[in-house]
Design a protein around this motif. Structure first.
Motif, PDB file in Angstrom:
ATOM      1  N   PHE A   1       0.828  -1.199   0.000  1.00 19.49           N
ATOM      2  CA  PHE A   1       0.000   0.000   0.000  1.00 19.49           C
ATOM      3  C   PHE A   1       0.867   1.256   0.000  1.00 19.49           C
ATOM      4  N   TYR A   2       1.801   1.332   0.915  1.00 18.68           N
ATOM      5  CA  TYR A   2       2.624   2.534   0.999  1.00 18.68           C
ATOM      6  C   TYR A   2       3.607   2.671  -0.159  1.00 18.68           C
TER       7      TYR A   2
ATOM      8  N   GLN B   1       4.350   5.188  -5.502  1.00 18.30           N
ATOM      9  CA  GLN B   1       4.442   5.021  -6.948  1.00 18.30           C
ATOM     10  C   GLN B   1       3.155   5.392  -7.678  1.00 18.30           C
ATOM     11  N   LYS B   2       2.106   5.705  -6.950  1.00 25.34           N
ATOM     12  CA  LYS B   2       0.812   6.096  -7.527  1.00 25.34           C
ATOM     13  C   LYS B   2       0.216   5.016  -8.424  1.00 25.34           C
ATOM     14  N   LYS B   3       0.412   3.745  -8.059  1.00 31.71           N
ATOM     15  CA  LYS B   3      -0.167   2.618  -8.801  1.00 31.71           C
ATOM     16  C   LYS B   3      -1.517   2.269  -8.162  1.00 31.71           C
ATOM     17  N   PHE B   4      -2.536   3.036  -8.496  1.00 33.25           N
ATOM     18  CA  PHE B   4      -3.830   2.890  -7.848  1.00 33.25           C
ATOM     19  C   PHE B   4      -4.536   1.585  -8.201  1.00 33.25           C
ATOM     20  N   GLU B   5      -4.148   0.953  -9.305  1.00 28.44           N
ATOM     21  CA  GLU B   5      -4.749  -0.333  -9.673  1.00 28.44           C
ATOM     22  C   GLU B   5      -4.411  -1.431  -8.661  1.00 28.44           C
ATOM     23  N   VAL B   6      -3.350  -1.229  -7.885  1.00 28.89           N
ATOM     24  CA  VAL B   6      -2.968  -2.200  -6.854  1.00 28.89           C
ATOM     25  C   VAL B   6      -4.056  -2.301  -5.775  1.00 28.89           C
ATOM     26  N   LEU B   7      -4.838  -1.252  -5.607  1.00 34.10           N
ATOM     27  CA  LEU B   7      -5.911  -1.282  -4.615  1.00 34.10           C
ATOM     28  C   LEU B   7      -6.898  -2.411  -4.901  1.00 34.10           C
TER      29      LEU B   7
ATOM     30  N   VAL C   1     -14.366   0.450  -3.707  1.00 37.95           N
ATOM     31  CA  VAL C   1     -12.930   0.629  -3.879  1.00 37.95           C
ATOM     32  C   VAL C   1     -12.644   1.672  -4.966  1.00 37.95           C
ATOM     33  N   GLU C   2     -13.552   1.845  -5.920  1.00 36.64           N
ATOM     34  CA  GLU C   2     -13.364   2.872  -6.951  1.00 36.64           C
ATOM     35  C   GLU C   2     -13.356   4.261  -6.317  1.00 36.64           C
ATOM     36  N   ARG C   3     -14.168   4.464  -5.314  1.00 33.37           N
ATOM     37  CA  ARG C   3     -14.186   5.749  -4.598  1.00 33.37           C
ATOM     38  C   ARG C   3     -12.893   5.938  -3.818  1.00 33.37           C
ATOM     39  N   VAL C   4     -12.370   4.866  -3.246  1.00 35.84           N
ATOM     40  CA  VAL C   4     -11.089   4.936  -2.530  1.00 35.84           C
ATOM     41  C   VAL C   4      -9.996   5.363  -3.504  1.00 35.84           C
TER      42      VAL C   4
ATOM     43  N   ARG D   1      -7.858   8.786  -3.232  1.00 38.39           N
ATOM     44  CA  ARG D   1      -6.397   8.723  -3.118  1.00 38.39           C
ATOM     45  C   ARG D   1      -5.740   9.552  -4.212  1.00 38.39           C
ATOM     46  N   ARG D   2      -6.292   9.526  -5.428  1.00 40.02           N
ATOM     47  CA  ARG D   2      -5.744  10.341  -6.524  1.00 40.02           C
ATOM     48  C   ARG D   2      -5.869  11.836  -6.235  1.00 40.02           C
ATOM     49  N   SER D   3      -6.959  12.229  -5.605  1.00 36.83           N
ATOM     50  CA  SER D   3      -7.216  13.653  -5.371  1.00 36.83           C
ATOM     51  C   SER D   3      -6.477  14.213  -4.159  1.00 36.83           C
ATOM     52  N   ARG D   4      -5.910  13.350  -3.327  1.00 37.05           N
ATOM     53  CA  ARG D   4      -5.212  13.801  -2.123  1.00 37.05           C
ATOM     54  C   ARG D   4      -3.822  13.177  -2.044  1.00 37.05           C
ATOM     55  N   PRO D   5      -2.896  13.744  -2.790  1.00 36.12           N
ATOM     56  CA  PRO D   5      -1.537  13.180  -2.728  1.00 36.12           C
ATOM     57  C   PRO D   5      -0.945  13.363  -1.338  1.00 36.12           C
TER      58      PRO D   5
END
Length: 77
Positions: free
Chosen positions: A11-12, A18-24, A45-48, A52-56
Motif C-alpha cells: 500500500f505505501y 508510486q501512484k499505482k492505484f490499480e494495486v488497490l 474501492v473505486e471511490r477509494v 487517493r488520486r485527489s489527495r496526494p
C-alpha cells in the motif's frame, strides 16, 4: 528488511509512493464496502482510488529509501 509481499508495504510503496492505484484492486477484498463513507457517496474501492488520486501525500517518502546512513529521513521522490 521489509517484506515486499505484505499488503501494508505494498500500500505505501506501490499506491502512495508510486501512484499505482490499480494495486488497490488486489489489496481490497472483492465487494469491499467503506462503512465510514459519508451518506450518499460511493462506498466502493473505486471511490477509494478516486479519493487517493485527489489527495496526494504531503510528504512522499519512499519506504525502502527513507532512512539515510545518518538515520535522517529524506524525500525519496
Amino acid at each position: 528488511m521489509f517484506d515486499e509481499t505484505k499488503p501494508l508495504y505494498r500500500f505505501y510503496d506501490e499506491v502512495i509512493n508510486q501512484k499505482k492505484f490499480e494495486v488497490l484492486d488486489e489489496l481490497y477484498a472483492p465487494g469491499y464496502v467503506n462503512h465510514i463513507a459519508p451518506f450518499g457517496l460511493d462506498n466502493s474501492v473505486e471511490r477509494v482510488k478516486s479519493w487517493r488520486r485527489s489527495r496526494p501525500l504531503r510528504f512522499p517518502i519512499g519506504i525502502s529509501r527513507s532512512i539515510t546512513s545518518s538515520n535522517t529521513a529524506t524525500n525519496a521522490s
